[in-house]
Design an enzyme around this catalytic site. Structure first.
Site, PDB file in Angstrom:
ATOM      1  N   ARG A 243       0.835  -1.207   0.000  1.00  0.00           N
ATOM      2  CA  ARG A 243       0.000   0.000   0.000  1.00  0.00           C
ATOM      3  C   ARG A 243       0.875   1.265   0.000  1.00  0.00           C
ATOM      4  O   ARG A 243       0.973   1.962  -0.986  1.00  0.00           O
ATOM      5  CB  ARG A 243      -0.953  -0.022   1.212  1.00  0.00           C
ATOM      6  CG  ARG A 243      -2.104   0.973   1.110  1.00  0.00           C
ATOM      7  CD  ARG A 243      -1.754   2.416   1.487  1.00  0.00           C
ATOM      8  NE  ARG A 243      -1.206   2.529   2.857  1.00  0.00           N
ATOM      9  CZ  ARG A 243      -0.713   3.654   3.344  1.00  0.00           C
ATOM     10  NH1 ARG A 243      -0.656   4.756   2.611  1.00  0.00           N
ATOM     11  NH2 ARG A 243      -0.202   3.691   4.582  1.00  0.00           N
ATOM     12  N   ASP A 244       1.558   1.518   1.094  1.00  0.00           N
ATOM     13  CA  ASP A 244       2.310   2.774   1.209  1.00  0.00           C
ATOM     14  C   ASP A 244       3.487   2.797   0.238  1.00  0.00           C
ATOM     15  O   ASP A 244       3.859   3.857  -0.274  1.00  0.00           O
ATOM     16  CB  ASP A 244       2.811   2.933   2.658  1.00  0.00           C
ATOM     17  CG  ASP A 244       3.168   4.367   3.005  1.00  0.00           C
ATOM     18  OD1 ASP A 244       2.785   5.271   2.255  1.00  0.00           O
ATOM     19  OD2 ASP A 244       3.837   4.575   4.038  1.00  0.00           O
TER      20      ASP A 244
ATOM     21  N   HIS B 131       6.192   4.561  12.548  1.00  0.00           N
ATOM     22  CA  HIS B 131       6.218   4.489  11.082  1.00  0.00           C
ATOM     23  C   HIS B 131       7.248   5.514  10.601  1.00  0.00           C
ATOM     24  O   HIS B 131       6.964   6.709  10.554  1.00  0.00           O
ATOM     25  CB  HIS B 131       4.801   4.822  10.582  1.00  0.00           C
ATOM     26  CG  HIS B 131       4.626   4.887   9.101  1.00  0.00           C
ATOM     27  ND1 HIS B 131       3.906   3.933   8.409  1.00  0.00           N
ATOM     28  CD2 HIS B 131       5.048   5.781   8.165  1.00  0.00           C
ATOM     29  CE1 HIS B 131       3.890   4.242   7.113  1.00  0.00           C
ATOM     30  NE2 HIS B 131       4.574   5.364   6.945  1.00  0.00           N
TER      31      HIS B 131
ATOM     32  N   HIS C 273      10.117   7.057   7.886  1.00  0.00           N
ATOM     33  CA  HIS C 273      10.643   7.148   6.520  1.00  0.00           C
ATOM     34  C   HIS C 273      12.134   7.460   6.600  1.00  0.00           C
ATOM     35  O   HIS C 273      12.599   8.038   7.579  1.00  0.00           O
ATOM     36  CB  HIS C 273       9.901   8.239   5.735  1.00  0.00           C
ATOM     37  CG  HIS C 273       8.549   7.793   5.252  1.00  0.00           C
ATOM     38  ND1 HIS C 273       8.157   7.874   3.947  1.00  0.00           N
ATOM     39  CD2 HIS C 273       7.511   7.233   5.924  1.00  0.00           C
ATOM     40  CE1 HIS C 273       6.924   7.388   3.821  1.00  0.00           C
ATOM     41  NE2 HIS C 273       6.506   7.007   5.010  1.00  0.00           N
TER      42      HIS C 273
ATOM     43  N   CYS D 194       5.139   9.453   0.219  1.00  0.00           N
ATOM     44  CA  CYS D 194       3.790   9.998   0.364  1.00  0.00           C
ATOM     45  C   CYS D 194       3.555  10.983  -0.761  1.00  0.00           C
ATOM     46  O   CYS D 194       4.283  11.966  -0.887  1.00  0.00           O
ATOM     47  CB  CYS D 194       3.629  10.687   1.711  1.00  0.00           C
ATOM     48  SG  CYS D 194       2.029  11.519   1.872  1.00  0.00           S
TER      49      CYS D 194
ATOM     50  N   ASN E 222       9.707   4.653   2.643  1.00  0.00           N
ATOM     51  CA  ASN E 222       9.597   4.054   3.966  1.00  0.00           C
ATOM     52  C   ASN E 222      10.902   3.348   4.290  1.00  0.00           C
ATOM     53  O   ASN E 222      11.653   2.939   3.397  1.00  0.00           O
ATOM     54  CB  ASN E 222       8.501   2.982   3.949  1.00  0.00           C
ATOM     55  CG  ASN E 222       7.115   3.551   3.733  1.00  0.00           C
ATOM     56  OD1 ASN E 222       6.437   3.901   4.680  1.00  0.00           O
ATOM     57  ND2 ASN E 222       6.703   3.658   2.487  1.00  0.00           N
TER      58      ASN E 222
END
Lengths: 303, 303
Positions: free
Chosen positions: B15-16, B207, B209, B240, B249
């Site tokens: 997803r991300d 989370h 990055h 993002c 990430n």
């Protein structure tokens, strides 16, 4: 534990960076790169090494390179030497500082220097004396401090013992190298807790490789012990030809970015440093390892 | 401060990771990749999101993807949803867990969700209730926790306040996102000192990055506070789309390598994980960001 107010970068890209890249970068381009590094505010450049040209052909122009340097006041232009023959060359070209190396692991030292650690230490002792007689400052690398590609774990007391021996014979600075990038912050923490009891922190530099993405974490841990000197390589170039799998010194741009973000001064201008990164990356047709590079080049907004 | 004995990875690559890569990866390939991730031992996969297909075309096959998943017992296959329409889709495909998102920065929330933070929180509250009625566990991302690309500094008390509101309405897990990778370990340390006084640590995931190369340093700092849950993306894919300059990430392989090196168990087999990294990198013709990848692929000797 308190972070230092300022920190000092030992830029090892032209030596440690290039020695593990396959391409030969021309003397002209090395000179231009070194000038850009100095213009960014870096005050210490390890320019090259005086090893046998057939061993590390990438650095075979070291005499020519040193001879043609336009030195800037206040900047240290250092040379790495493996032996007395190299030392004589470094004296001849008037390198500002002479750097030696020994491995904490016997097998790595044997592969790297074709000698036992004890033999290498004896040579280094004698060369440091010669440097003192010639009024040259000195630096010694201890490599494989946190692990060896051949032996695995390395005895931390052996490292501290080597550091003490080097200090006893008057070396000005010791650089402790995580040659294969295997260290983790817990290990660095435990090691430095022991080290700082025995060795003055201001004589220590840390030299991290980023193989496993942990260099910045390890460097931050070192800052908490008051260590202010760090080796890094512009663009994250390099590795160690005698340590299989070793990839890349921590990138100077990532180190400077971290330090500034923590409020620690470095005297380095990040935008000017980016010009040096761009230059060497383009010349070598390599993508710099730092993701920061894509931020600089791709972002329309400042962060 | 003591490190946890085990840690849990929330794999957000599908997803991300994919949402910020330009290429569309076919449903077939996504399924194969997810299977490889699960085979490596990862027990949490954020499979896709139910956003408007014209907004994030890379994830426009989310219904098809969920429908064709061959679920393995013990693995959570999660879906990100921006609104009630997305929630209905996630219910229809029987996603195991529903993930929501809100930004700690008003401007970022406005650009990301076209709504105020307060409005988003009201929507999330009502959707969490619906999830509870449907016996679905929930997760909420708070983004731009350590800095916003539009506003700069973010008020840490606002983050803690949002976290408390989310816990009050019964969210199962909160993921705190350094959306633009700007955090440093000192900042993470200061933030977590405050957070853990107010919020139960076992409900928190971090989370990070890796834009500035600090993700692993920040993650290690979080471990010292007893945090055991971390989001990461296989291959370091992603970023993002609404945070200019955000890149990647933290790579799952770097996180797993760190955790294992620290003696923290994860249930992930690094060699099998490498197969997933190789697969998605080849399919997308991208070089994985982790330098570890070149160690796996290039080194003849184990380190």
């Amino acid at each position: 534990m308190k972070l230092p107010q300022s920190a000092f970068i030992r830029e090892v890209g032209p030596r440690d960076g290039l020695q593990n890249e396959k391409q030969f970068v021309s003397t002209e381009k090395k000179l231009e790169w070194i000038n850009l590094l100095v213009e960014s505010g870096l005050s210490y450049i390890e320019v090259s090494s005086f090893v046998r040209p057939d061993w590390i052909p990438q650095l075979s122009d070291s005499v020519d390179l040193f001879t043609r340097l336009k030195k800037k006041d206040g900047v240290t232009y250092a040379a790495l030497v493996p032996n007395k023959r190299g030392l004589m060359s470094a004296f001849e070209v008037d390198a500002d500082e002479i750097n030696f190396f020994v491995s904490a692991s016997e097998t790595h030292n044997l592969k790297n220097k074709n000698a036992s650690t004890e033999h290498s230490m004896s040579d280094i002792r004698s060369m440091i004396t010669e440097c003192k007689n010639n009024k040259k400052t000195t630096r010694a690398y201890i490599s494989t401090v946190f692990g060896c590609p051949y032996e695995g774990a390395v005895d931390q007391m052996k490292v501290i013992n080597l550091a003490n021996q080097l200090l006893d014979c008057g070396v000005d600075e010791i650089s402790l190298g995580d040659t294969i990038g295997i260290a983790n912050p817990l290990q660095v923490n435990q090691f430095l807790e022991n080290l700082v009891k025995e060795v003055p922190v201001n004589r220590i530099a840390m030299h991290f490789h980023d193989t496993y993405g942990r260099a910045i974490a390890n460097l931050y841990t070192s800052l908490l012990f008051g260590i202010e000197k760090f080796d890094s390589s512009n663009g994250g170039l390099g590795g160690c030809p005698y340590a299989p799998g070793a990839s890349g010194n921590v990138a100077t741009e990532d180190v400077v970015s971290l330090l500034h973000n923590l409020g620690i001064t470095t005297n380095v201008d990040e935008k000017k440093l980016h010009q040096a990164t761009s230059y060497i990356s383009e010349q070598m047709n390599l993508k710099p390892v730092s993701k920061l590079f894509s931020v600089w080049n791709g972002s329309k907004e400042s962060i």
